[in-house]
Design an enzyme around this catalytic site. Structure first.
Site, PDB file in Angstrom:
ATOM      1  CE  LYS A  87      -3.114   3.022   0.578  1.00 12.79           C
ATOM      2  NZ  LYS A  87      -4.495   3.245   0.406  1.00 12.79           N
TER       3      LYS A  87
ATOM      4  CE  LYS B 244      -3.008   8.525   5.166  1.00 17.03           C
ATOM      5  NZ  LYS B 244      -2.787   7.133   5.453  1.00 17.03           N
TER       6      LYS B 244
ATOM      7  CB  CYS C 217      -3.973   8.920   0.112  1.00 14.59           C
ATOM      8  SG  CYS C 217      -5.662   8.734   0.698  1.00 14.59           S
TER       9      CYS C 217
HETATM   10  C1  UGA Z   1      -4.649   7.795  -3.877  1.00 15.09           C
HETATM   11  C2  UGA Z   1      -4.320   6.547  -4.713  1.00 15.09           C
HETATM   12  O1  UGA Z   1      -4.356   6.892  -6.112  1.00 15.09           O
HETATM   13  C3  UGA Z   1      -5.320   5.423  -4.435  1.00 15.09           C
HETATM   14  O2  UGA Z   1      -4.946   4.248  -5.139  1.00 15.09           O
HETATM   15  C4  UGA Z   1      -5.321   5.137  -2.919  1.00 15.09           C
HETATM   16  O3  UGA Z   1      -6.263   4.138  -2.583  1.00 15.09           O
HETATM   17  C5  UGA Z   1      -5.675   6.402  -2.161  1.00 15.09           C
HETATM   18  O4  UGA Z   1      -4.709   7.429  -2.494  1.00 15.09           O
HETATM   19  C6  UGA Z   1      -5.629   6.088  -0.692  1.00 15.09           C
HETATM   20  O5  UGA Z   1      -4.551   5.777  -0.177  1.00 15.09           O
HETATM   21  O6  UGA Z   1      -6.697   6.038  -0.051  1.00 15.09           O
HETATM   22  P1  UGA Z   1      -6.431   9.781  -4.128  1.00 15.09           P
HETATM   23  O7  UGA Z   1      -5.781  10.402  -2.935  1.00 15.09           O
HETATM   24  O8  UGA Z   1      -7.915   9.691  -4.172  1.00 15.09           O
HETATM   25  O9  UGA Z   1      -5.923   8.266  -4.314  1.00 15.09           O
HETATM   26  O10 UGA Z   1      -5.986  10.612  -5.369  1.00 15.09           O
HETATM   27  P2  UGA Z   1      -5.120  10.382  -6.702  1.00 15.09           P
HETATM   28  O11 UGA Z   1      -6.012  10.122  -7.839  1.00 15.09           O
HETATM   29  O12 UGA Z   1      -4.021   9.427  -6.455  1.00 15.09           O
HETATM   30  O13 UGA Z   1      -4.511  11.849  -6.878  1.00 15.09           O
HETATM   31  C7  UGA Z   1      -3.678  12.398  -5.874  1.00 15.09           C
HETATM   32  C8  UGA Z   1      -3.190  13.770  -6.262  1.00 15.09           C
HETATM   33  O14 UGA Z   1      -2.277  13.699  -7.361  1.00 15.09           O
HETATM   34  C9  UGA Z   1      -4.295  14.743  -6.713  1.00 15.09           C
HETATM   35  O15 UGA Z   1      -4.046  16.003  -6.127  1.00 15.09           O
HETATM   36  C10 UGA Z   1      -4.137  14.801  -8.221  1.00 15.09           C
HETATM   37  O16 UGA Z   1      -4.588  16.010  -8.773  1.00 15.09           O
HETATM   38  C11 UGA Z   1      -2.612  14.662  -8.340  1.00 15.09           C
HETATM   39  N1  UGA Z   1      -2.168  14.157  -9.666  1.00 15.09           N
HETATM   40  C12 UGA Z   1      -2.581  12.941 -10.104  1.00 15.09           C
HETATM   41  C13 UGA Z   1      -1.291  14.911 -10.432  1.00 15.09           C
HETATM   42  O17 UGA Z   1      -0.876  16.028 -10.037  1.00 15.09           O
HETATM   43  N2  UGA Z   1      -0.850  14.419 -11.631  1.00 15.09           N
HETATM   44  C14 UGA Z   1      -1.259  13.210 -12.102  1.00 15.09           C
HETATM   45  O18 UGA Z   1      -0.818  12.812 -13.211  1.00 15.09           O
HETATM   46  C15 UGA Z   1      -2.137  12.455 -11.324  1.00 15.09           C
END
Ligand code: UGA
Length: 435
Positions: free
Chosen positions: A202, A261, A258
């Site tokens: 994870k 952290k 997430c």
């Molecule tokens: C993340 C993981 O993707 C999930 O698999 C995991 O279950 C979750 O954390 C968790 O630990 O509960 P999440 O926090 O919902 O999910 O968001 P993401 O889709 O991973 O995006 C995180 C951040 O990265 C956002 O601010 C998004 O805008 C940014 N991001 C994402 C970018 O700046 N560039 C990208 O190419 C993709």
């Protein structure tokens, strides 16, 4: 199966709703009375696509019940799923106090053998400690299973039903069979491993995603300095199947509850165990500096920010959620506040009232009101609706037609052709402002 889910946060609620939808009998317990009362009244504590409908349907069918009464919630439950939060502590290690508090209550209330599935994100070694704690001097057998969650906020209901993989840390054949039955509807690779590996998978996954984002942001900054179109670069790099195209969108960087952290937790783990984790420390530094770069671009373009009107489009840390935890918008608005700029904000779903306690901004009711009279606009969330904005109307509304696009929504060439100013590039020798 008769299942008790501990924690009505986004992982607990989504798991509860989907498992009920699959036909299981779910009791979801949380000690937060206000949250449970709201749920009982049909009101969800968070926005997640498709969740409201699923919760309503299954409450009606009496397959999904909410309560604050732990003792009641455990009656006749053969499976307990723990989905409480493990936020960062001051030192970067996860704060496990909610988890252990729930486990202490559980130990007192158990009246039969149970299987305990840990969905909370926990450090390596935690399942072993939990198993020891619950089985010590107990009349009942507690079978512990690690089942980390990979749901993305904004598409959590879909992700729960169509995951890329299911990771299970287990000890006995009985546990394996239970998991096969519980997750029978899932048509994905199921990885069965030991507790420690499952817990590490994870953290390693989230930190890897964070690393990909900071990596592409570093390349984007290099493109700004020496040339190259980052969109073409990222697209072509991602076509290599060994690299993959996901998480290569450059911009203001990652936020949320997430990625920051869990990357911090691995840094703290490395430091505590004498392992060099400088690569992960840099991921966090690069990510923070992306926010500062945006403010620097603003200052380079506008000069003194005092009295300038800055439009902020998007508060949520990403699209399709109302979550602002560790969102880039919070850092950026707070710096603009300190530098004397006037901020006007639009976000389609974030509740702005709570944020106005610590930040100074005017909440606009639609996009165009945000742009009206603005000296610059900054896009901080990749909301789909921003893509169809009427650029001609925006240019006419703005005082200075300057858009700093922190989410790569618009092609720079398109903005330039429509008469927008292109933000000043930050040269490498320029100092980043300190917050
Ligand atoms: C993340 C993981 O993707 C999930 O698999 C995991 O279950 C979750 O954390 C968790 O630990 O509960 P999440 O926090 O919902 O999910 O968001 P993401 O889709 O991973 O995006 C995180 C951040 O990265 C956002 O601010 C998004 O805008 C940014 N991001 C994402 C970018 O700046 N560039 C990208 O190419 C993709």
């Amino acid at each position: 199966m008769k299942i008790c889910i501990v924690g009505a946060g986004y992982v607990g609620l989504v798991s509860a709703a989907v498992l009920a939808h699959w036909g299981h009998e779910i009791v979801c317990v949380d000690k937060d009375e206000a949250k449970i009362n709201a749920l009982l009244g049909g009101e969800l504590p968070l926005y997640e696509e498709g969740l409201q409908e699923l919760v309503e349907q299954n409450m009606k069918k009496e397959r999904l019940v909410f309560t604050t009464d732990f003792t009641q919630a455990l009656v006749n439950r053969e499976v307990v799923i723990l989905a409480v939060g493990t936020p960062s502590s001051e030192d970067g290690h996860p704060n496990l106090s909610y988890l252990w508090s729930a486990l202490r209550t559980l130990k007192l209330q158990i009246k039969q053998d149970v299987t305990l599935i840990i969905k909370s994100t926990v450090p390596v070694g935690t399942c072993a400690l939990i198993s020891q704690f619950l089985n010590k001097d107990s009349n009942y057998d507690v079978e512990v299973i690690s089942a980390p969650e990979f749901l993305r906020q904004g598409s959590a209901v879909y992700d729960f039903q169509y995951p890329d993989r299911l990771v299970i840390g287990y000890k006995t054949e009985k546990a394996r069979v239970l998991i096969e039955n519980l997750f029978q509807p899932l048509n994905c690779t199921k990885v069965f491993t030991d507790w420690d590996s499952s817990e590490m998978i994870k953290y390693a996954s989230n930190a890897f995603l964070a690393m990909k984002i900071s990596y592409i942001n570093t390349i984007a900054n290099l493109c700004d300095a020496v040339g190259g179109n980052i969109k073409d670069v990222a697209y072509s790099v991602g076509l290599d199947r060994r690299i993959g195209s996901a998480f290569l969108n450059s911009g203001v960087g990652f936020g949320g509850s997430c990625l920051p952290k869990d990357t911090r937790a691995l840094v703290a783990l490395g430091e505590a165990n004498g392992v060099n984790v400088s690569i992960l420390r840099d991921v966090l530094v690069v990510n923070y500096e992306q926010r500062l770069r945006i403010v620097n671009q603003l200052k380079e373009s506008l000069g003194d920010l005092r009295g300038k009107n800055i439009a902020i489009l998007g508060l949520a840390f990403k699209a399709n959620t109302d979550d602002v935890r560790e969102a880039p918008s919070i850092t950026i608005i707070s710096i603009i506040n300190k530098l004397g700029g006037q901020v006007r904000v639009y976000d389609p779903i974030v509740n702005m009232e709570n944020l106005q306690r610590n930040l100074s901004f005017y909440p606009a009711t639609d996009h165009y009101e945000t742009f009206d009279g603005a000296d610059a606009a900054i896009i901080l969330t990749d909301w789909e609706e921003f893509r169809s904005l009427d650029l001609e109307r925006i240019r006419q509304l703005m005082n200075t037609p300057l858009i700093i696009d922190g989410r790569g929504i618009f092609e720079e060439k398109k903005l330039e052709n429509q008469g927008f100013l292109i933000p000043q590039k930050i040269s490498p020798e320029q100092d980043l402002i300190s917050a």
